[in-house]
Design a protein around this motif. Structure first.
Motif, PDB file in Angstrom:
ATOM      1  N   GLU A 109      -6.282   3.258  -0.390  1.00  0.00           N
ATOM      2  CA  GLU A 109      -7.554   2.793  -0.613  1.00  0.00           C
ATOM      3  C   GLU A 109      -7.296   1.476  -1.312  1.00  0.00           C
ATOM      4  N   GLU A 110      -6.603   1.384  -2.433  1.00  0.00           N
ATOM      5  CA  GLU A 110      -6.266   0.586  -3.589  1.00  0.00           C
ATOM      6  C   GLU A 110      -4.917  -0.129  -2.601  1.00  0.00           C
ATOM      7  N   VAL A 148      -5.957   7.968   7.525  1.00  0.00           N
ATOM      8  CA  VAL A 148      -6.334   8.144   6.068  1.00  0.00           C
ATOM      9  C   VAL A 148      -5.264   8.195   5.144  1.00  0.00           C
ATOM     10  N   LYS A 198     -11.960  -0.810   0.752  1.00  0.00           N
ATOM     11  CA  LYS A 198     -13.589  -0.059   0.978  1.00  0.00           C
ATOM     12  C   LYS A 198     -14.519  -1.255   0.591  1.00  0.00           C
ATOM     13  N   ASN A 208      -9.688  -3.151  -3.471  1.00  0.00           N
ATOM     14  CA  ASN A 208     -10.052  -2.039  -2.872  1.00  0.00           C
ATOM     15  C   ASN A 208     -10.301  -2.244  -1.463  1.00  0.00           C
ATOM     16  N   SER A 245       0.850  -1.252  -0.158  1.00  0.00           N
ATOM     17  CA  SER A 245       0.025   0.025  -0.083  1.00  0.00           C
ATOM     18  C   SER A 245       0.877   1.122   0.086  1.00  0.00           C
TER      19      SER A 245
END
Lengths: 157, 185
Positions: free
Chosen positions: B171-172, B166, B155, B153, B36
């Motif tokens: 997110e990916e 954050v 989410k 992803n 990430s």
């Protein structure tokens, strides 16, 4: 005159009290925030040496329980600290990973212990294939092998 | 007659088991890592304990990973990953079950490198999602290996990232998997 002086002194004392109270509240708040940050963001799990095992069992019986009824064995052992006694099958050393010690079983798979920290060359030299080891760690589940994390080698005696 | 029947059954069983052994390949030490990259930091974790079975005749593949087997560079990061994001006490496994269709060369273990597309269900954090990902399967001297890279992803799998971190977690997440299979006896 006396009354005015007394009132002035009282006012000063009151101001000091207010400041002390403010400092006290600020200190309590700082400690509370510090504890919250420590508890939620900085505190790590205690070292395995400081933990007590809920079960001590030999590798054959331990593995057989997973082979016979995985759900029941998961319920009993997963996320718990266990101590397993068994014969050393092999040691896996992969770059960038903690060493993995495999104990034999009479079943299809092995018990795979990922060590809590890297083994020193002295510790590695002491490990002989087929010798009996007692290892403590946290059981994380069954994938044909039973996987144990954060493991440490204990003295079998 | 009775003896012949028993002999036939034994021979059939032997042939079936031989054919099964040639169809299915297994690894218990599959390598999976994720990466990430976010404005504040890069996070990487890996495991060498993924279980995968591939059936070359049916073109089916299954992968099982215990979430707690992922190793991070920092112990604290590993604990947060398990406790706060993946809830790995509750959702202990990530799984993939799917197929890459029929490929005669792979089914007959003809040496070569084959690009296929695996389609199936990826389950992470208790959430099942249909995915499609290119996979490179290599057959060489009777050995079989598979390699793939895909994006996940967080989410979409119901993994909540608190606002305070954050900028630390993307997110990916890039997932890279590599499996060296052995015949499943």
């Amino acid at each position: 005159m006396l009354g005015r002086g007394w009132r002035k002194r009282k006012l000063i004392e009151l101001n000091i009290m207010k400041r002390k109270t403010f400092v006290l509240i600020a200190a309590v708040l700082a400690i509370a925030v510090g504890l919250y940050v420590w508890q939620n963001f900085l505190k790590t799990a205690p070292a395995m040496r400081k933990l007590e095992a809920e079960y001590r069992v030999n590798s054959n019986e331990f593995y057989a329980e997973f082979e016979e009824n995985e759900d029941a064995a998961n319920e009993k052992y997963v996320n718990r600290i266990v101590e397993i006694i068994g014969e050393l099958e092999s040691i896996e050393m992969n770059e960038g990973s903690k060493p993995v010690i495999n104990l034999k079983t009479e079943g299809f798979g092995m018990i795979k212990f990922t060590m809590e920290s890297n083994l020193s060359s002295g510790e590695l030299n002491e490990l002989e294939l087929n010798s009996t080891l007692l290892i403590r760690g946290e059981c994380i589940g069954y994938l044909l092998d039973v996987l144990i994390e954060r493991s440490i080698i204990l003295d079998p005696s | 007659m009775k003896f012949n029947t028993i002999l036939t059954i034994i021979l059939l069983a032997a042939c079936t088991s031989l054919s099964m052994a040639q169809d299915r390949y297994l690894t218990r030490s599959g390598s999976v890592k994720f990466f990430s990259t976010a404005p504040l930091e890069d996070i990487e974790a890996h495991t060498n304990k993924a279980l995968s079975i591939i059936d070359i005749k049916k073109g089916e593949v299954a992968v099982d990973i215990l979430i707690k087997s992922f190793e991070f560079e920092k112990k604290l990061m590993q604990e947060h990953f398990n406790e706060n994001y993946m809830e790995s006490d509750k959702y202990s496994k990530a799984t993939f079950k799917g197929n890459y269709g029929s490929n005669e060369n792979i089914a007959n273990m003809v040496d070569g490198t084959y690009d296929v597309v695996a389609k199936g269900d990826l389950t992470i954090h208790g959430v099942k999602k249909a995915i499609e990902t290119p996979v490179t399967i290599t057959v060489s001297g009777g050995k079989l290996s598979a390699n793939m890279v895909f994006m996940a992803n967080v989410k979409e799998f119901g993994i909540k990232i608190p606002k305070v971190v954050v900028r630390n977690i993307a997110e990916e997440v890039e997932v890279t998997a590599s499996f060296e299979y052995e015949p499943y006896k």
